[in-house]
Design a protein around this motif. Structure first.
Motif, PDB file in Angstrom:
ATOM      1  N   LYS A  92      -0.408 -11.258 -17.074  1.00  0.00           N
ATOM      2  CA  LYS A  92      -0.274 -11.604 -15.210  1.00  0.00           C
ATOM      3  C   LYS A  92       0.119 -10.300 -14.674  1.00  0.00           C
ATOM      4  O   LYS A  92      -0.731  -9.976 -13.622  1.00  0.00           O
ATOM      5  N   LYS A  93       1.053  -9.266 -15.086  1.00  0.00           N
ATOM      6  CA  LYS A  93       1.481  -8.627 -14.289  1.00  0.00           C
ATOM      7  C   LYS A  93       0.499  -7.026 -14.038  1.00  0.00           C
ATOM      8  O   LYS A  93       0.471  -6.790 -12.722  1.00  0.00           O
ATOM      9  N   LEU A  94      -0.433  -7.107 -15.170  1.00  0.00           N
ATOM     10  CA  LEU A  94      -1.464  -5.642 -14.723  1.00  0.00           C
ATOM     11  C   LEU A  94      -2.651  -6.972 -14.131  1.00  0.00           C
ATOM     12  O   LEU A  94      -3.292  -5.862 -13.098  1.00  0.00           O
ATOM     13  N   HIS A  95      -3.065  -7.772 -14.416  1.00  0.00           N
ATOM     14  CA  HIS A  95      -3.944  -8.540 -13.779  1.00  0.00           C
ATOM     15  C   HIS A  95      -3.667  -8.697 -12.080  1.00  0.00           C
ATOM     16  O   HIS A  95      -4.628  -7.581 -11.496  1.00  0.00           O
ATOM     17  N   GLN A  96      -1.941  -8.337 -11.937  1.00  0.00           N
ATOM     18  CA  GLN A  96      -1.848  -8.387 -10.323  1.00  0.00           C
ATOM     19  C   GLN A  96      -1.579  -6.348 -10.076  1.00  0.00           C
ATOM     20  O   GLN A  96      -2.612  -6.190  -9.340  1.00  0.00           O
ATOM     21  N   GLY A  97      -1.785  -5.919 -10.687  1.00  0.00           N
ATOM     22  CA  GLY A  97      -1.453  -5.038 -10.710  1.00  0.00           C
ATOM     23  C   GLY A  97      -3.088  -4.733 -10.581  1.00  0.00           C
ATOM     24  O   GLY A  97      -3.498  -3.601  -9.857  1.00  0.00           O
ATOM     25  N   ALA A  98      -3.921  -4.666 -11.007  1.00  0.00           N
ATOM     26  CA  ALA A  98      -6.067  -4.286 -11.065  1.00  0.00           C
ATOM     27  C   ALA A  98      -6.103  -4.561  -9.436  1.00  0.00           C
ATOM     28  O   ALA A  98      -7.026  -4.358  -9.092  1.00  0.00           O
ATOM     29  N   MET A  99      -6.073  -6.078  -9.308  1.00  0.00           N
ATOM     30  CA  MET A  99      -6.221  -6.888  -8.429  1.00  0.00           C
ATOM     31  C   MET A  99      -5.560  -5.866  -7.158  1.00  0.00           C
ATOM     32  O   MET A  99      -6.356  -5.550  -6.326  1.00  0.00           O
ATOM     33  N   THR A 100      -4.518  -5.188  -6.760  1.00  0.00           N
ATOM     34  CA  THR A 100      -3.900  -4.985  -5.762  1.00  0.00           C
ATOM     35  C   THR A 100      -4.439  -3.162  -5.727  1.00  0.00           C
ATOM     36  O   THR A 100      -5.171  -2.786  -4.900  1.00  0.00           O
ATOM     37  N   THR A 114       4.105   2.431  -2.904  1.00  0.00           N
ATOM     38  CA  THR A 114       5.770   2.016  -3.231  1.00  0.00           C
ATOM     39  C   THR A 114       5.239   0.915  -3.825  1.00  0.00           C
ATOM     40  O   THR A 114       6.298   0.374  -4.720  1.00  0.00           O
ATOM     41  N   VAL A 115       4.143  -0.026  -3.524  1.00  0.00           N
ATOM     42  CA  VAL A 115       3.652  -1.295  -3.742  1.00  0.00           C
ATOM     43  C   VAL A 115       3.090  -0.824  -5.366  1.00  0.00           C
ATOM     44  O   VAL A 115       3.800  -1.237  -6.403  1.00  0.00           O
ATOM     45  N   MET A 116       2.094   0.233  -5.376  1.00  0.00           N
ATOM     46  CA  MET A 116       1.998   0.870  -6.625  1.00  0.00           C
ATOM     47  C   MET A 116       2.767   1.085  -8.239  1.00  0.00           C
ATOM     48  O   MET A 116       2.029   0.590  -9.104  1.00  0.00           O
ATOM     49  N   ALA A 117       3.214   1.874  -7.445  1.00  0.00           N
ATOM     50  CA  ALA A 117       4.465   2.096  -8.482  1.00  0.00           C
ATOM     51  C   ALA A 117       5.685   1.103  -8.467  1.00  0.00           C
ATOM     52  O   ALA A 117       5.579   1.232 -10.342  1.00  0.00           O
ATOM     53  N   GLU A 118       5.383   0.403  -8.489  1.00  0.00           N
ATOM     54  CA  GLU A 118       6.506  -0.390  -8.701  1.00  0.00           C
ATOM     55  C   GLU A 118       5.878  -1.371  -9.597  1.00  0.00           C
ATOM     56  O   GLU A 118       6.414  -2.049  -9.756  1.00  0.00           O
ATOM     57  N   SER A 122       7.171  -2.322 -13.332  1.00  0.00           N
ATOM     58  CA  SER A 122       7.157  -3.477 -13.468  1.00  0.00           C
ATOM     59  C   SER A 122       6.859  -3.784 -15.120  1.00  0.00           C
ATOM     60  O   SER A 122       7.043  -4.454 -15.758  1.00  0.00           O
ATOM     61  N   CYS A 123       5.507  -3.136 -14.901  1.00  0.00           N
ATOM     62  CA  CYS A 123       4.455  -3.630 -16.582  1.00  0.00           C
ATOM     63  C   CYS A 123       4.854  -2.863 -17.657  1.00  0.00           C
ATOM     64  O   CYS A 123       5.306  -3.169 -18.880  1.00  0.00           O
ATOM     65  N   ARG A 124       5.662  -1.729 -16.986  1.00  0.00           N
ATOM     66  CA  ARG A 124       6.577  -0.924 -18.486  1.00  0.00           C
ATOM     67  C   ARG A 124       7.655  -1.185 -18.956  1.00  0.00           C
ATOM     68  O   ARG A 124       7.418  -0.944 -20.125  1.00  0.00           O
ATOM     69  N   ASP A 125       8.191  -2.189 -17.664  1.00  0.00           N
ATOM     70  CA  ASP A 125       9.174  -2.055 -18.723  1.00  0.00           C
ATOM     71  C   ASP A 125       9.313  -4.202 -19.209  1.00  0.00           C
ATOM     72  O   ASP A 125       9.784  -3.825 -20.163  1.00  0.00           O
ATOM     73  N   LEU A 126       8.097  -4.506 -18.787  1.00  0.00           N
ATOM     74  CA  LEU A 126       7.548  -5.862 -19.706  1.00  0.00           C
ATOM     75  C   LEU A 126       7.104  -5.222 -20.733  1.00  0.00           C
ATOM     76  O   LEU A 126       7.725  -5.918 -22.044  1.00  0.00           O
TER      77      LEU A 126
END
Length: 186
Positions: A92-100, A114-118, A122-126
């Motif tokens: 889900k987080k990866l999907h959100q990142g792709a959409m962003t 900042t949004v993209m880096a965060e 977040s993906c990395r941490d998960l």
């Protein structure tokens, strides 16, 4: 008590073999053509941005190794129910990142480093949490290497310059991401 499992041993051997031969031919069962095209574009961009061919190759090789190892873990049903839930959160987080990423590309002057880096962090941490007990510290280092590289605000800023030199790279990356989103891959 000595616990031996041929299934565990086979998985270790597969991971080891794939670690040493991570190239396009050996990983096609885990990485499709669209993802491969995105990886090629990320490589070209990283190489040109950093001026360091070997570093760009290392980042992509690390990314491929991680993707293949996670694919092997899934294929061999190594994740617990809780970990599978974590994997869904990661997806889900990866999907959100792709959409962003796509949205920032399609709408000029909306990019926020900042949004993209965060999102990437977040993906990395998960992902690190998901593979914590399954992969070695060396593999954890690879995950950190990949995500830290692409979450670099300067790298992201250069990539997203509306009239910048890297706009064609971003266009091809987003085209591939869009296809993966439409296919339901991410």
């Amino acid at each position: 008590m000595d616990h031996f499992s041929s299934k565990d041993m086979a998985l270790k051997v597969q991971k080891k073999i794939l670690s040493s031969v991570a190239n396009k031919t050996s990983v096609q069962m885990f990485i499709d053509d669209t993802a491969s095209d995105i990886l090629d574009e990320l490589y070209r961009y990283s190489k040109e941005y950093s001026g360091n061919k070997s570093e760009a190759q290392k980042v992509i090789k690390d990314l491929i190794k991680i993707a293949v190892k996670i694919g092997l873990l899934f294929r061999n049903n190594r994740f617990s129910t809780e970990e599978l839930s974590m994997a869904q959160d990661f997806k889900k987080k990866l999907h959100q990142g792709a959409m962003t990423a796509i949205s920032f590309y399609e709408v000029d002057f909306t990019f926020d480093k900042t949004v993209m880096a965060e999102l990437l962090t977040s993906c990395r941490d998960l992902l690190l949490k998901l593979v914590n007990t399954h992969l070695t510290p060396k593999s954890h280092g690879r995950i950190n290497h990949v995500f830290n590289h692409y979450a670099d605000p300067e790298l992201l800023t250069k990539l997203y310059e509306p009239d910048g030199h890297f706009r064609p790279n971003l266009s091809r990356i987003c085209k591939g991401l869009n296809k993966l989103v439409e296919d339901g891959t991410i």
